[in-house]
Design a protein around this motif. Structure first.
Motif, PDB file in Angstrom:
ATOM      1  N   PRO A 233       0.828  -1.205   0.000  1.00  0.00           N
ATOM      2  CA  PRO A 233       0.000   0.000   0.000  1.00  0.00           C
ATOM      3  C   PRO A 233       0.865   1.258   0.000  1.00  0.00           C
ATOM      4  O   PRO A 233       2.040   1.211   0.358  1.00  0.00           O
ATOM      5  N   SER A 234       0.272   2.357  -0.390  1.00  0.00           N
ATOM      6  CA  SER A 234       1.004   3.621  -0.392  1.00  0.00           C
ATOM      7  C   SER A 234       1.113   4.166   1.031  1.00  0.00           C
ATOM      8  O   SER A 234       0.388   3.747   1.941  1.00  0.00           O
ATOM      9  N   HIS A 243      -4.718   6.030  11.224  1.00  0.00           N
ATOM     10  CA  HIS A 243      -5.476   7.072  11.922  1.00  0.00           C
ATOM     11  C   HIS A 243      -6.823   6.527  12.405  1.00  0.00           C
ATOM     12  O   HIS A 243      -7.221   6.750  13.563  1.00  0.00           O
ATOM     13  N   VAL A 244      -7.529   5.806  11.530  1.00  0.00           N
ATOM     14  CA  VAL A 244      -8.840   5.264  11.897  1.00  0.00           C
ATOM     15  C   VAL A 244      -8.704   4.233  13.014  1.00  0.00           C
ATOM     16  O   VAL A 244      -9.494   4.215  13.967  1.00  0.00           O
ATOM     17  N   GLN A 245      -7.695   3.378  12.920  1.00  0.00           N
ATOM     18  CA  GLN A 245      -7.509   2.362  13.954  1.00  0.00           C
ATOM     19  C   GLN A 245      -7.188   2.994  15.304  1.00  0.00           C
ATOM     20  O   GLN A 245      -7.658   2.518  16.346  1.00  0.00           O
ATOM     21  N   ALA A 263     -10.647   2.745   4.057  1.00  0.00           N
ATOM     22  CA  ALA A 263      -9.258   2.869   4.506  1.00  0.00           C
ATOM     23  C   ALA A 263      -8.831   1.628   5.282  1.00  0.00           C
ATOM     24  O   ALA A 263      -7.726   1.106   5.088  1.00  0.00           O
ATOM     25  N   LEU A 264      -9.706   1.132   6.153  1.00  0.00           N
ATOM     26  CA  LEU A 264      -9.386  -0.057   6.942  1.00  0.00           C
ATOM     27  C   LEU A 264      -9.265  -1.291   6.061  1.00  0.00           C
ATOM     28  O   LEU A 264      -8.381  -2.132   6.261  1.00  0.00           O
ATOM     29  N   GLU A 265     -10.148  -1.406   5.088  1.00  0.00           N
ATOM     30  CA  GLU A 265     -10.115  -2.572   4.209  1.00  0.00           C
ATOM     31  C   GLU A 265      -8.890  -2.557   3.298  1.00  0.00           C
ATOM     32  O   GLU A 265      -8.396  -3.612   2.896  1.00  0.00           O
ATOM     33  N   ALA A 266      -8.396  -1.363   2.982  1.00  0.00           N
ATOM     34  CA  ALA A 266      -7.227  -1.258   2.101  1.00  0.00           C
ATOM     35  C   ALA A 266      -5.962  -1.766   2.782  1.00  0.00           C
ATOM     36  O   ALA A 266      -5.076  -2.320   2.124  1.00  0.00           O
ATOM     37  N   VAL A 267      -5.879  -1.585   4.110  1.00  0.00           N
ATOM     38  CA  VAL A 267      -4.698  -2.037   4.862  1.00  0.00           C
ATOM     39  C   VAL A 267      -5.186  -2.736   6.134  1.00  0.00           C
ATOM     40  O   VAL A 267      -5.113  -2.186   7.232  1.00  0.00           O
ATOM     41  N   PRO A 268      -5.695  -3.959   6.010  1.00  0.00           N
ATOM     42  CA  PRO A 268      -6.288  -4.631   7.177  1.00  0.00           C
ATOM     43  C   PRO A 268      -5.295  -4.926   8.297  1.00  0.00           C
ATOM     44  O   PRO A 268      -5.691  -5.056   9.455  1.00  0.00           O
ATOM     45  N   ASP A 269      -4.000  -5.023   7.977  1.00  0.00           N
ATOM     46  CA  ASP A 269      -2.989  -5.312   8.995  1.00  0.00           C
ATOM     47  C   ASP A 269      -2.207  -4.065   9.387  1.00  0.00           C
ATOM     48  O   ASP A 269      -1.034  -4.138   9.757  1.00  0.00           O
ATOM     49  N   VAL A 270      -2.859  -2.912   9.334  1.00  0.00           N
ATOM     50  CA  VAL A 270      -2.139  -1.649   9.499  1.00  0.00           C
ATOM     51  C   VAL A 270      -1.434  -1.542  10.850  1.00  0.00           C
ATOM     52  O   VAL A 270      -0.389  -0.882  10.959  1.00  0.00           O
TER      53      VAL A 270
END
Length: 280
Positions: A233-234, A243-245, A263-270
């Motif tokens: 991801p970028s 930020h959301v997490q 945003a969460l779905e784009a990077v589920p392991d953020v």
């Protein structure tokens, strides 16, 4: 749009933490101070003239990737402190490329990248990529049709004329498909050139990865043994998801606003990414 990433070979358990700790200690030694701009953090200190805002990604395909713009002047020292090579990639509106930092020096000649070639790729192919002579397929926008151009892609005046003359949408679309297929088919028959033409018609030419610099970088990466997700991801995607997490950690009942779920779905392991935000 700009893209910056560091790629560091990962070969032993624990190197992920060592890489992050080394970067933080090096920045601190050069006058940088850590801060936390995310929900629940300390905020961004005022009067900073230089910042480093990066995320250390979890290991992938034998590499640790650091997303975000580094302090490039410190990269020779960083590679020296790590005792590992660091491949630096960047793309801006005006420039783009790769460089290798190793043993305190910077190189961007073909031989510097030779140890990182894919097993079935040659040094000659790498030289072609570095010279911008290796073609790569265009990056198409999400949802772009492959077979041809839809009615909506036609100029507005043509669409209006079709409506005024009572042309059925399916007839106009069929005509657009045939015209686009005929146009693309005349481009020397090479699939890569046809895909690039479709991307132009569909708006994909605006994607920075379809620029001359972007194509060159993708060509180089296609020859190197970088992780499969080397450009995703970028940094922006990770920042937004993180930020959301952090918001949800503070209050799990915080309602999501439009875009948060994506945003969460784009990077589920953020939360496996380690943010390093430091300024001076």
């Amino acid at each position: 749009m700009s893209w910056y990433s560091l790629f560091i070979p990962y070969s032993a358990t624990g190197e992920f933490e060592v890489i992050a700790d080394t970067l933080q200690s090096q920045l601190a030694a050069h006058g940088y101070t850590a801060y936390d701009p995310f929900p629940g953090g300390t905020g961004t200190p005022p009067r900073q003239h230089q910042t480093v805002r990066v995320f250390v990604a979890p290991p992938s395909d034998g590499w640790v990737c650091i997303l975000g713009q580094p302090d490039e002047s410190l990269l020779p020292e960083f590679s020296q402190k790590l005792g590992l090579p660091v491949i630096y990639g960047w793309l801006t509106d005006d420039d783009g490329g790769f460089a290798v930092y190793r043993d305190g020096s910077r190189r961007d000649d073909p031989e510097a990248f030779e140890p990182y070639l894919q097993p079935d790729k040659s040094l000659d192919l790498l030289k072609q990529a570095l010279e911008g002579k290796l073609a790569v397929p265009a990056v198409e926008p999400p949802g772009a049709p492959i077979a041809g151009v839809s009615l909506d892609a036609l100029p507005p005046d043509i669409q209006q004329l079709a409506r005024e003359r009572g042309v059925k949408p399916e007839q106009a679309e069929s005509l657009a498909q045939r015209l686009s297929a005929n146009l693309f088919g005349k481009l020397s028959g090479k699939r890569s050139e046809q895909e690039q033409a479709r991307a132009v018609v569909m708006g994909g030419s605006h994607d920075p990865w379809n620029s001359l610099h972007g194509q060159r970088i993708r060509a180089i990466a296609s020859v190197l043994n970088l992780p499969g997700n080397w450009r995703t991801p970028s940094w922006e995607m990770v920042r937004d998801a993180y930020h959301v997490q952090r918001l949800r950690q503070r209050n799990p009942l915080t309602p999501l606003i439009p875009g948060d779920q994506e945003a969460l779905e784009a990077v589920p392991d953020v939360m496996a990414y380690q943010p390093i935000y430091m300024g001076r």
